[in-house]
Design a protein around this motif. Structure first.
Motif, PDB file in Angstrom:
ATOM      1  N   PRO A 194      40.127  56.998  29.424  1.00 13.84           N
ATOM      2  CA  PRO A 194      40.386  57.291  30.596  1.00 13.84           C
ATOM      3  C   PRO A 194      37.908  58.407  30.745  1.00 13.84           C
ATOM      4  O   PRO A 194      37.670  57.926  31.605  1.00 13.84           O
ATOM      5  N   ASP A 195      37.353  58.707  29.451  1.00  9.64           N
ATOM      6  CA  ASP A 195      36.777  59.175  29.324  1.00  9.64           C
ATOM      7  C   ASP A 195      35.704  58.641  29.408  1.00  9.64           C
ATOM      8  O   ASP A 195      34.093  58.879  30.155  1.00  9.64           O
ATOM      9  N   GLU A 199      32.664  57.457  32.304  1.00  8.59           N
ATOM     10  CA  GLU A 199      31.239  57.495  32.224  1.00  8.59           C
ATOM     11  C   GLU A 199      30.088  56.686  33.186  1.00  8.59           C
ATOM     12  O   GLU A 199      29.695  56.258  33.750  1.00  8.59           O
ATOM     13  N   VAL A 200      30.863  55.213  32.857  1.00 10.62           N
ATOM     14  CA  VAL A 200      30.698  54.901  34.093  1.00 10.62           C
ATOM     15  C   VAL A 200      30.731  54.462  35.148  1.00 10.62           C
ATOM     16  O   VAL A 200      29.637  54.202  35.733  1.00 10.62           O
ATOM     17  N   LEU A 201      31.640  55.491  36.120  1.00 10.99           N
ATOM     18  CA  LEU A 201      31.862  56.074  37.540  1.00 10.99           C
ATOM     19  C   LEU A 201      30.509  55.929  37.644  1.00 10.99           C
ATOM     20  O   LEU A 201      29.753  56.688  38.685  1.00 10.99           O
ATOM     21  N   LYS A 202      30.192  57.959  36.684  1.00 11.52           N
ATOM     22  CA  LYS A 202      28.997  58.769  37.150  1.00 11.52           C
ATOM     23  C   LYS A 202      27.487  57.857  36.815  1.00 11.52           C
ATOM     24  O   LYS A 202      26.586  57.956  37.763  1.00 11.52           O
ATOM     25  N   LEU A 206      27.163  53.862  37.463  1.00 10.42           N
ATOM     26  CA  LEU A 206      26.777  53.327  38.243  1.00 10.42           C
ATOM     27  C   LEU A 206      27.496  53.926  39.527  1.00 10.42           C
ATOM     28  O   LEU A 206      28.322  52.776  40.634  1.00 10.42           O
ATOM     29  N   LYS A 207      27.552  54.927  39.790  1.00 11.63           N
ATOM     30  CA  LYS A 207      28.010  55.771  41.426  1.00 11.63           C
ATOM     31  C   LYS A 207      27.336  55.167  42.466  1.00 11.63           C
ATOM     32  O   LYS A 207      26.323  54.573  42.112  1.00 11.63           O
ATOM     33  N   GLY A 208      28.635  54.586  43.354  1.00 12.24           N
ATOM     34  CA  GLY A 208      27.634  54.148  44.378  1.00 12.24           C
ATOM     35  C   GLY A 208      27.221  52.212  44.681  1.00 12.24           C
ATOM     36  O   GLY A 208      27.529  52.129  45.358  1.00 12.24           O
ATOM     37  N   ILE A 209      27.478  51.890  42.900  1.00 15.47           N
ATOM     38  CA  ILE A 209      27.560  50.839  43.112  1.00 15.47           C
ATOM     39  C   ILE A 209      28.562  50.044  42.954  1.00 15.47           C
ATOM     40  O   ILE A 209      29.571  48.677  43.142  1.00 15.47           O
ATOM     41  N   VAL A 210      29.723  50.530  41.466  1.00 14.19           N
ATOM     42  CA  VAL A 210      30.675  49.797  40.815  1.00 14.19           C
ATOM     43  C   VAL A 210      31.694  51.096  41.928  1.00 14.19           C
ATOM     44  O   VAL A 210      33.082  50.172  41.418  1.00 14.19           O
ATOM     45  N   ASP A 211      32.375  51.629  43.456  1.00 16.08           N
ATOM     46  CA  ASP A 211      33.214  52.216  43.451  1.00 16.08           C
ATOM     47  C   ASP A 211      33.455  51.478  44.315  1.00 16.08           C
ATOM     48  O   ASP A 211      33.786  50.486  45.545  1.00 16.08           O
ATOM     49  N   ASN A 212      35.531  51.529  43.729  1.00 19.15           N
ATOM     50  CA  ASN A 212      36.432  50.777  44.219  1.00 19.15           C
ATOM     51  C   ASN A 212      35.884  49.196  44.312  1.00 19.15           C
ATOM     52  O   ASN A 212      36.507  48.645  45.063  1.00 19.15           O
ATOM     53  N   LYS A 213      35.015  48.689  43.252  1.00 23.28           N
ATOM     54  CA  LYS A 213      34.853  47.218  42.629  1.00 23.28           C
ATOM     55  C   LYS A 213      35.942  47.492  41.214  1.00 23.28           C
ATOM     56  O   LYS A 213      35.718  46.481  41.214  1.00 23.28           O
ATOM     57  N   LEU A 214      36.232  48.727  40.679  1.00 29.55           N
ATOM     58  CA  LEU A 214      36.449  49.104  39.862  1.00 29.55           C
ATOM     59  C   LEU A 214      38.719  48.921  40.174  1.00 29.55           C
ATOM     60  O   LEU A 214      39.053  49.570  40.301  1.00 29.55           O
ATOM     61  N   ILE A 215      39.215  47.845  38.433  1.00 31.24           N
ATOM     62  CA  ILE A 215      40.431  47.654  39.181  1.00 31.24           C
ATOM     63  C   ILE A 215      40.503  48.278  37.740  1.00 31.24           C
ATOM     64  O   ILE A 215      40.645  47.423  36.926  1.00 31.24           O
ATOM     65  N   LEU A 216      41.619  49.078  37.465  1.00 37.65           N
ATOM     66  CA  LEU A 216      41.500  49.577  35.596  1.00 37.65           C
ATOM     67  C   LEU A 216      43.433  49.050  35.769  1.00 37.65           C
ATOM     68  O   LEU A 216      44.150  49.727  36.883  1.00 37.65           O
ATOM     69  N   ALA A 217      43.612  48.496  34.847  1.00 42.13           N
ATOM     70  CA  ALA A 217      44.741  48.067  34.439  1.00 42.13           C
ATOM     71  C   ALA A 217      45.824  49.043  34.064  1.00 42.13           C
ATOM     72  O   ALA A 217      45.214  50.544  33.471  1.00 42.13           O
ATOM     73  N   HIS A 218      47.173  48.715  34.154  1.00 42.42           N
ATOM     74  CA  HIS A 218      47.979  49.680  33.436  1.00 42.42           C
ATOM     75  C   HIS A 218      48.103  51.146  33.407  1.00 42.42           C
ATOM     76  O   HIS A 218      48.297  52.275  33.317  1.00 42.42           O
ATOM     77  N   LEU A 219      48.278  51.319  35.295  1.00 42.50           N
ATOM     78  CA  LEU A 219      47.807  51.917  35.740  1.00 42.50           C
ATOM     79  C   LEU A 219      46.988  53.316  35.304  1.00 42.50           C
ATOM     80  O   LEU A 219      47.250  54.584  35.105  1.00 42.50           O
ATOM     81  N   GLY A 220      44.940  52.720  35.124  1.00 40.06           N
ATOM     82  CA  GLY A 220      45.046  53.929  34.470  1.00 40.06           C
ATOM     83  C   GLY A 220      44.284  53.982  33.254  1.00 40.06           C
ATOM     84  O   GLY A 220      43.493  54.416  32.688  1.00 40.06           O
ATOM     85  N   GLY A 221      45.842  53.325  31.961  1.00 44.49           N
ATOM     86  CA  GLY A 221      45.315  53.792  31.079  1.00 44.49           C
ATOM     87  C   GLY A 221      46.512  53.541  30.460  1.00 44.49           C
ATOM     88  O   GLY A 221      47.545  54.610  30.432  1.00 44.49           O
ATOM     89  N   CYS A 222      47.132  52.717  29.762  1.00 43.91           N
ATOM     90  CA  CYS A 222      48.387  52.234  29.446  1.00 43.91           C
ATOM     91  C   CYS A 222      48.778  53.244  27.774  1.00 43.91           C
ATOM     92  O   CYS A 222      48.027  53.507  26.832  1.00 43.91           O
ATOM     93  N   GLY A 270      42.941  60.540  42.327  1.00 41.69           N
ATOM     94  CA  GLY A 270      41.197  60.181  43.391  1.00 41.69           C
ATOM     95  C   GLY A 270      39.855  59.832  43.200  1.00 41.69           C
ATOM     96  O   GLY A 270      39.130  59.723  43.826  1.00 41.69           O
ATOM     97  N   LYS A 271      39.868  59.012  42.048  1.00 40.21           N
ATOM     98  CA  LYS A 271      38.697  58.291  41.452  1.00 40.21           C
ATOM     99  C   LYS A 271      38.926  57.601  42.919  1.00 40.21           C
ATOM    100  O   LYS A 271      39.482  56.575  42.759  1.00 40.21           O
ATOM    101  N   PRO A 272      37.109  56.722  42.795  1.00 36.90           N
ATOM    102  CA  PRO A 272      36.708  55.698  43.408  1.00 36.90           C
ATOM    103  C   PRO A 272      37.309  54.543  42.683  1.00 36.90           C
ATOM    104  O   PRO A 272      36.754  53.287  42.709  1.00 36.90           O
ATOM    105  N   VAL A 273      38.606  54.425  42.202  1.00 37.81           N
ATOM    106  CA  VAL A 273      38.616  53.054  41.827  1.00 37.81           C
ATOM    107  C   VAL A 273      40.199  52.215  41.598  1.00 37.81           C
ATOM    108  O   VAL A 273      41.008  53.518  42.275  1.00 37.81           O
ATOM    109  N   TYR A 274      41.107  50.875  41.938  1.00 38.46           N
ATOM    110  CA  TYR A 274      42.206  50.586  41.638  1.00 38.46           C
ATOM    111  C   TYR A 274      43.085  50.999  40.792  1.00 38.46           C
ATOM    112  O   TYR A 274      42.379  50.901  39.407  1.00 38.46           O
ATOM    113  N   MET A 275      44.548  50.240  40.572  1.00 40.82           N
ATOM    114  CA  MET A 275      44.621  50.757  39.503  1.00 40.82           C
ATOM    115  C   MET A 275      46.143  49.696  39.743  1.00 40.82           C
ATOM    116  O   MET A 275      46.629  49.410  40.580  1.00 40.82           O
ATOM    117  N   ASP A 276      46.546  48.883  38.812  1.00 38.56           N
ATOM    118  CA  ASP A 276      47.612  48.123  38.753  1.00 38.56           C
ATOM    119  C   ASP A 276      49.135  49.210  37.820  1.00 38.56           C
ATOM    120  O   ASP A 276      48.712  50.141  36.758  1.00 38.56           O
TER     121      ASP A 276
END
Length: 270
Positions: free
Chosen positions: A155-156, A160-163, A165-181, A193-199
């Protein structure tokens, strides 16, 4: 409509050997053979309308062959493909252009099997290049059963990636395994609550109560139903998610609407 947003298949000639190797390495049991035909059979039995296959290039030389096959088979018989990329591939821009032009919706990264950490500059470059082309990036997140003592996407690292690439990757990143298996508490603390999808791949039956907690905290509008088939049973996961007590509207978003929104950005209308 039900869309399984996270599945894997292997060529018929290596499927049995590959599944056996991965099952032994991770001490896990597969629920099917790992071939494309067995996935289609599972879909028919479980009522899955579309499955998204996420190929992983474990070495650079696999990138071209995987992507050409994905482009050829994408959209046929209820199968949607992501593209593949490897951090050490010598023409990242060319590969991303091919994936975009082929009509694939995004790329799959698996830092553990690509021997790279998610916050590595090479990965940041890939994510930025993909996002600027309108491609989604799906990554394994959290602990991988094959590498339990060395987490390549924490998660950390995601923060870091979200910070960066802020404004570039927002809502374009999909984190598998509900964000962190196997890291549900960290996900709840740092990523919900962060601008990511989770599967939902794999984790629903590993810690169902925490899964419900994460979905509620993150919002059903950013959750994608997924199994990680052949490592989970599609029918069982459908029944499990339905049993969690979410509203009909929330289930509609998780089972298909969110996925259709993502795919429509690549011109894939379901």
């Amino acid at each position: 409509m039900i869309i399984d947003f996270h599945t894997h298949t292997f060529p018929d000639k290596i499927a049995e050997k590959t599944i056996a190797y991965l099952a032994e390495k991770g001490n896990v049991k597969p629920f099917r053979e790992g071939t494309l035909s067995s996935l289609k059979e599972s879909m028919k039995k479980s009522g899955v309308n579309y499955s998204v296959i996420l190929p992983v290039a474990t070495v650079p030389k696999q990138v071209e062959s995987i992507n050409h096959l994905a482009a050829e088979l994408n959209g046929k018989d209820g199968i949607i493909y992501a593209g593949a990329i490897h951090p050490d591939y010598d023409d990242i821009d060319g590969a991303l252009d091919f994936i975009k032009n082929a009509g694939l919706f995004g790329i799959k990264l698996h830092p553990d099997y690509q021997d790279v950490y998610f916050n590595d500059p090479r990965v940041l470059g890939i994510i930025e290049g993909a996002a600027k082309r309108g491609l989604y990036v799906i990554t394994h997140a959290g602990i991988d059963v094959g590498y339990p003592n060395d987490v390549h996407c924490t998660p950390d690292m995601v923060l870091e990636v979200l910070k960066k690439l802020k404004g570039i990757v927002d809502n374009k990143l999909i984190l598998a395994h509900l964000g962190g298996c196997d890291l549900p508490d960290e996900v709840l603390e740092k990523l919900c609550g962060k601008p990511v999808y989770m599967d939902t791949a794999v984790v629903l039956d590993r810690y169902p109560e925490k899964s419900v907690e994460i979905i509620k905290a993150h919002g059903a509008d950013k959750i994608l139903f997924a199994t990680d088939s052949p490592w989970a049973d599609q029918k069982a996961f459908i029944e499990l998610l339905k049993s969690f007590g979410f509203s009909e509207r929330e289930n509609e978003m998780m089972f298909s609407e969110n996925a259709r929104k993502i795919l429509s950005n690549a011109g894939i209308t379901l």
